[in-house]
Scaffold this active site. Structure first.
Site, mmCIF file in Angstrom:
data_model
loop_
_atom_site.group_PDB
_atom_site.id
_atom_site.type_symbol
_atom_site.label_atom_id
_atom_site.label_comp_id
_atom_site.label_asym_id
_atom_site.label_seq_id
_atom_site.Cartn_x
_atom_site.Cartn_y
_atom_site.Cartn_z
ATOM 1 N N GLY A 1 -3.950 5.532 -0.513
ATOM 2 C CA GLY A 1 -2.640 4.965 -0.742
ATOM 3 C C GLY A 1 -2.327 5.006 -2.225
ATOM 4 O O GLY A 1 -3.235 5.103 -3.063
ATOM 5 N N TYR A 2 -1.050 4.911 -2.544
ATOM 6 C CA TYR A 2 -0.596 5.045 -3.931
ATOM 7 C C TYR A 2 0.006 3.726 -4.416
ATOM 8 O O TYR A 2 0.943 3.208 -3.827
ATOM 9 C CB TYR A 2 0.404 6.195 -4.042
ATOM 10 C CG TYR A 2 -0.317 7.503 -3.844
ATOM 11 C CD1 TYR A 2 -0.785 8.220 -4.922
ATOM 12 C CD2 TYR A 2 -0.604 7.972 -2.568
ATOM 13 C CE1 TYR A 2 -1.513 9.392 -4.750
ATOM 14 C CE2 TYR A 2 -1.326 9.134 -2.383
ATOM 15 C CZ TYR A 2 -1.777 9.836 -3.480
ATOM 16 O OH TYR A 2 -2.508 10.984 -3.312
ATOM 17 N N LEU A 3 -0.582 3.221 -5.507
ATOM 18 C CA LEU A 3 -0.067 2.006 -6.135
ATOM 19 C C LEU A 3 1.112 2.335 -7.033
ATOM 20 O O LEU A 3 1.970 1.500 -7.283
ATOM 21 C CB LEU A 3 -1.176 1.335 -6.946
ATOM 22 C CG LEU A 3 -2.442 0.992 -6.151
ATOM 23 C CD1 LEU A 3 -3.525 0.484 -7.079
ATOM 24 C CD2 LEU A 3 -2.127 -0.012 -5.073
#
Length: 149
Positions: free
Chosen positions: A27-29
């Site tokens: 996932g991408y913060l």
């Protein structure tokens, strides 16, 4: 530094099941700059990637499962899951063949990493590789994470 070229794959190579593989969830913060959390089998990483398409800065920091799970909940957009096969080439390079799960399926991308831009420029892709998408940001995982379905 990460130096890689990417290709779309329409037909999988034979004997794929004889290759090593990993299950990946990420996932991408943040996508500018790219800050990603990844689970690869039982390993967990926090990654920073700079700007660029074929060549860009990359730093990986190992984290705990607990830290991964905490940060994954803070990820924006789509969580990406895929199975990555590692296919050795005769020249010492390795193809990382990513078969994406839903909602991205049937997307399959092959990536090859290089030690230098010169090596990347001289790479001759195997016949079963499809269209090169190295310079198309639409196929970066960080872009896929923002895709609307």
């Amino acid at each position: 530094m990460e130096i890689e070229r990417k290709f779309l794959i329409e037909a999988l190579p034979p004997d794929l099941d004889s290759c090593r593989s990993h299950i990946i969830e990420q996932g991408y913060l943040c996508t500018e700059p790219v800050i990603r959390v990844r689970r690869e089998d039982d390993d967990y990483w926090l990654t920073y990637k700079g700007k660029g398409l074929m060549v860009r800065e990359e730093h990986n920091l190992p984290i705990t499962r607990e830290a991964y799970e905490h940060l994954r909940e803070k990820a924006d957009g789509n969580l990406i899951t895929k199975k990555r096969y590692l296919i050795p080439l005769d020249n010492g390079l390795t193809i990382e063949l990513d078969i994406f799960d839903k909602p991205f399926a049937p997307l399959v991308i092959a990536e090859v990493e290089f030690a230098s831009e010169e090596e990347a420029g001289g790479f001759v892709a195997p016949d079963w590789f499809g269209k090169e998408v190295t310079f198309n940001s639409e196929y970066q995982n960080s872009s896929l994470s923002r895709k609307k379905f």
